[in-house]
Enzyme design. Structure first.
Site, PDB file in Angstrom:
ATOM      1  N   GLN A 117      29.007  11.161  55.740  1.00 23.89           N
ATOM      2  CA  GLN A 117      27.734  11.178  56.448  1.00 23.89           C
ATOM      3  C   GLN A 117      26.576  11.405  55.485  1.00 23.89           C
ATOM      4  O   GLN A 117      26.776  11.670  54.308  1.00 23.89           O
ATOM      5  CB  GLN A 117      27.768  12.300  57.495  1.00 23.89           C
ATOM      6  CG  GLN A 117      28.193  13.641  56.918  1.00 23.89           C
ATOM      7  CD  GLN A 117      28.930  14.542  57.906  1.00 23.89           C
ATOM      8  OE1 GLN A 117      29.078  14.219  59.071  1.00 23.89           O
ATOM      9  NE2 GLN A 117      29.392  15.680  57.415  1.00 23.89           N
ATOM     10  N   ASP A 146      33.175  22.622  66.865  1.00 32.31           N
ATOM     11  CA  ASP A 146      31.757  22.681  66.512  1.00 32.31           C
ATOM     12  C   ASP A 146      31.425  21.411  65.743  1.00 32.31           C
ATOM     13  O   ASP A 146      31.344  21.400  64.519  1.00 32.31           O
ATOM     14  CB  ASP A 146      31.499  23.935  65.661  1.00 32.31           C
ATOM     15  CG  ASP A 146      30.047  24.032  65.228  1.00 32.31           C
ATOM     16  OD1 ASP A 146      29.215  23.256  65.743  1.00 32.31           O
ATOM     17  OD2 ASP A 146      29.746  24.882  64.376  1.00 32.31           O
TER      18      ASP A 146
HETATM   19  N1  AG3 Z   1      26.730  20.944  65.770  1.00 33.91           N
HETATM   20  C1  AG3 Z   1      26.288  20.280  66.971  1.00 33.91           C
HETATM   21  C2  AG3 Z   1      24.959  19.683  66.825  1.00 33.91           C
HETATM   22  C3  AG3 Z   1      24.703  18.503  67.667  1.00 33.91           C
HETATM   23  C4  AG3 Z   1      23.278  18.235  67.628  1.00 33.91           C
HETATM   24  N2  AG3 Z   1      22.978  16.914  68.046  1.00 33.91           N
HETATM   25  C5  AG3 Z   1      21.777  16.347  67.873  1.00 33.91           C
HETATM   26  N3  AG3 Z   1      20.831  16.990  67.296  1.00 33.91           N
HETATM   27  N4  AG3 Z   1      21.595  15.134  68.273  1.00 33.91           N
HETATM   28  C6  AG3 Z   1      25.977  22.049  65.348  1.00 33.91           C
HETATM   29  C7  AG3 Z   1      26.400  22.537  64.050  1.00 33.91           C
HETATM   30  C8  AG3 Z   1      26.090  23.975  63.941  1.00 33.91           C
HETATM   31  N5  AG3 Z   1      27.213  24.701  63.478  1.00 33.91           N
END
Ligand code: AG3
Length: 273
Positions: free
Chosen positions: A34, A157
């Protein structure tokens, strides 16, 4: 005089984006998985973006991390072994350490996320220094297929269900998850913005409902995520029972939130029927 203003924007639709005025861009790298960008923003401190989407900011990360760890913590047996899939910033692991969890395995696919977090978010990633936290850089889907371990909680997560995280929203993955949970263990996943990503929520909820007997969605207000209204979905093979013990009060989480975040707006209920 010419004033140059710098902004980072996350696109929500063809017609809407959220923009953060930035002091500086601290990093931009393309990894095997990514694109990672790091900005210093005026209103939210440092902001980590993956593939153009906000993952965390210094100012409001506590909401997401409290909600993904503390809500499932208070149901069913007290957890002692917890697996985190994703979470390379260390924020979820840190909350689990604070809750007194003795054994935490954190499997993150992209080692660069961990490196960036260690360098730019030392307070959040400090969990990786703890003996209780076993950090594995690897593919969570593969890990769960090959591992023989059982966990009381599994926390997914992940990023949005496009790109590397897509498989983390699949029924097949939830099946593998189920076989690695203790009998009344709980899996929880972030399930997107009900407003802007209704399919993320229905994928997670309906996918889990095909595998697990009990599924519950709850919401939180996260100002830097699309629409501000964010969903999480948890599932278990046994009925959810809140433990009768005093709750820790966080900065977002409290005993009212433990109850109230399960009350859903009608349009959200309609997505998961
Ligand atoms: N992970 C999920 C974030 C998703 C956000 N999506 C978006 N901004 N379109 C968070 C990581 C934190 N540990």
């Amino acid at each position: 005089m010419r004033l140059i203003e710098n902004w980072f924007s996350e696109r929500y639709s063809d017609n809407l984006q959220l923009s953060f005025r930035i002091k500086d861009q601290l990093l931009s790298i393309k990894t095997d998985y990514q694109r990672i960008d790091l900005f210093d923003t005026y209103d939210f401190g440092k902001l980590l973006s993956i593939d153009g989407t906000v993952q965390l900011t210094e100012k409001d990360e506590y909401i997401y991390h409290e909600m993904i760890t503390m809500i499932p913590y208070y149901f069913n047996s007290k957890p002692s072994r917890v697996l985190i899939i994703g979470g390379g910033d260390g924020g979820a692991a840190r909350r689990l350490v604070d809750l007194g969890i003795e054994n935490i395995v954190n499997v993150e696919i992209d080692g660069n996320v961990v490196e960036v977090a260690k360098k730019y978010f030392p307070a959040i990633s400090s969990s990786f220094k703890e003996k209780k936290v076993n950090l594995i850089i690897g593919d969570g889907i593969k890990y769960i297929k090959e591992s023989k371990d059982k966990f009381d909680r599994i926390i997914i997560d992940s990023t949005d269900p496009v790109g590397p995280a897509e498989g983390l929203f699949s029924e097949e993955f939830y099946k593998d998850i189920q076989s690695h949970l203790t009998p009344n263990g709980i899996v929880v996943t972030q399930s997107g913005s009900p407003y802007y990503q209704p399919t993320a929520l229905s994928m997670a909820h309906n996918g889990m409902a095909r595998i697990f007997k009990y599924v519950k969605t709850y919401c939180a207000f996260i100002p830097t995520y699309p629409s501000g209204l964010w969903s999480f979905t948890m599932a278990s093979s046994e009925e959810f029972k809140k433990r009768d013990e005093p709750t820790v009060t966080g900065k977002y989480f409290n005993k009212d939130i433990l109850e109230g975040s399960f009350y859903l707006p009608e349009f959200v209920k309609n997505l998961i029927k």
